[in-house]
Design an enzyme around this catalytic site. Sequence first.
Site, PDB file in Angstrom:
ATOM      1  N   SER A   1      -8.917 -83.768  -1.183  1.00  0.00           N
ATOM      2  CA  SER A   1     -10.357 -84.017  -1.191  1.00  0.00           C
ATOM      3  C   SER A   1     -10.933 -83.772  -2.577  1.00  0.00           C
ATOM      4  O   SER A   1     -11.810 -84.514  -3.030  1.00  0.00           O
ATOM      5  CB  SER A   1     -11.055 -83.123  -0.160  1.00  0.00           C
ATOM      6  OG  SER A   1     -10.649 -83.448   1.144  1.00  0.00           O
TER       7      SER A   1
ATOM      8  N   LYS B   1     -16.020 -71.304   0.336  1.00  0.00           N
ATOM      9  CA  LYS B   1     -15.940 -72.623  -0.288  1.00  0.00           C
ATOM     10  C   LYS B   1     -17.324 -73.192  -0.563  1.00  0.00           C
ATOM     11  O   LYS B   1     -18.266 -72.946   0.195  1.00  0.00           O
ATOM     12  CB  LYS B   1     -15.174 -73.604   0.615  1.00  0.00           C
ATOM     13  CG  LYS B   1     -13.686 -73.418   0.594  1.00  0.00           C
ATOM     14  CD  LYS B   1     -13.009 -74.596   1.248  1.00  0.00           C
ATOM     15  CE  LYS B   1     -11.508 -74.536   1.038  1.00  0.00           C
ATOM     16  NZ  LYS B   1     -10.843 -75.725   1.534  1.00  0.00           N
TER      17      LYS B   1
ATOM     18  N   HIS C   1      -5.450 -87.334   5.118  1.00  0.00           N
ATOM     19  CA  HIS C   1      -5.831 -86.658   6.361  1.00  0.00           C
ATOM     20  C   HIS C   1      -5.729 -87.620   7.542  1.00  0.00           C
ATOM     21  O   HIS C   1      -5.185 -87.275   8.593  1.00  0.00           O
ATOM     22  CB  HIS C   1      -7.286 -86.158   6.298  1.00  0.00           C
ATOM     23  CG  HIS C   1      -7.548 -85.071   5.324  1.00  0.00           C
ATOM     24  ND1 HIS C   1      -8.565 -85.144   4.401  1.00  0.00           N
ATOM     25  CD2 HIS C   1      -6.951 -83.871   5.133  1.00  0.00           C
ATOM     26  CE1 HIS C   1      -8.587 -84.035   3.690  1.00  0.00           C
ATOM     27  NE2 HIS C   1      -7.609 -83.252   4.109  1.00  0.00           N
TER      28      HIS C   1
ATOM     29  N   ARG D   1       1.918 -81.433   1.344  1.00  0.00           N
ATOM     30  CA  ARG D   1       2.063 -82.433   0.291  1.00  0.00           C
ATOM     31  C   ARG D   1       3.164 -82.059  -0.694  1.00  0.00           C
ATOM     32  O   ARG D   1       3.876 -82.911  -1.190  1.00  0.00           O
ATOM     33  CB  ARG D   1       0.743 -82.582  -0.480  1.00  0.00           C
ATOM     34  CG  ARG D   1      -0.380 -83.160   0.350  1.00  0.00           C
ATOM     35  CD  ARG D   1      -1.679 -83.057  -0.390  1.00  0.00           C
ATOM     36  NE  ARG D   1      -1.983 -81.638  -0.560  1.00  0.00           N
ATOM     37  CZ  ARG D   1      -3.118 -81.159  -0.998  1.00  0.00           C
ATOM     38  NH1 ARG D   1      -4.074 -81.961  -1.373  1.00  0.00           N
ATOM     39  NH2 ARG D   1      -3.323 -79.865  -1.098  1.00  0.00           N
TER      40      ARG D   1
END
Length: 159
Positions: A128, A41, A17, A90
Amino acid sequence: MKRAIYPGSFDPVTKGHLDIIKRSASVFDEVIVVLMRNPDKNYLFSEEERLDMLKECCKGLDNVTCDIGEGLSIHYAKEKDAKVMIRGIRAVLDYEYELRNATANMWINDDIETCFFMAKPEYSFLSSSTVKEIASFGEDVSGFADAYVIEKLKLKYQK
């Protein structure tokens, strides 16, 4: 002035990040890194903790600010008069997900562009979730997160 936003959950912020934040700060006049609320979440860190980590990690980046937002990122971007939404990619799975979101955002507001930043190879696997999982077993995550974030992870996972 070209203002951009970089929305995400940043639970926690990773070196991947931070790389995208630094690279985008070199391209745009102003970058707002925004924690977007997602009620679906389950977060390890509170909003306040995540914002604190982001601010600490972004110290020294004069054209970067950190904020908390809610609702759709595209609405937040319009509210802040941002012309660009930054997204990191990614792998192919990220691209497919981000393409769907960027296309939907164009339908909502085609005045705001989505700009994809490709992850550097050393961060292409990093998330993460990966950092949290490795840290939860007491393993070294210094290659994945800033020292301040690592200390916060250690506090969360103390046994």
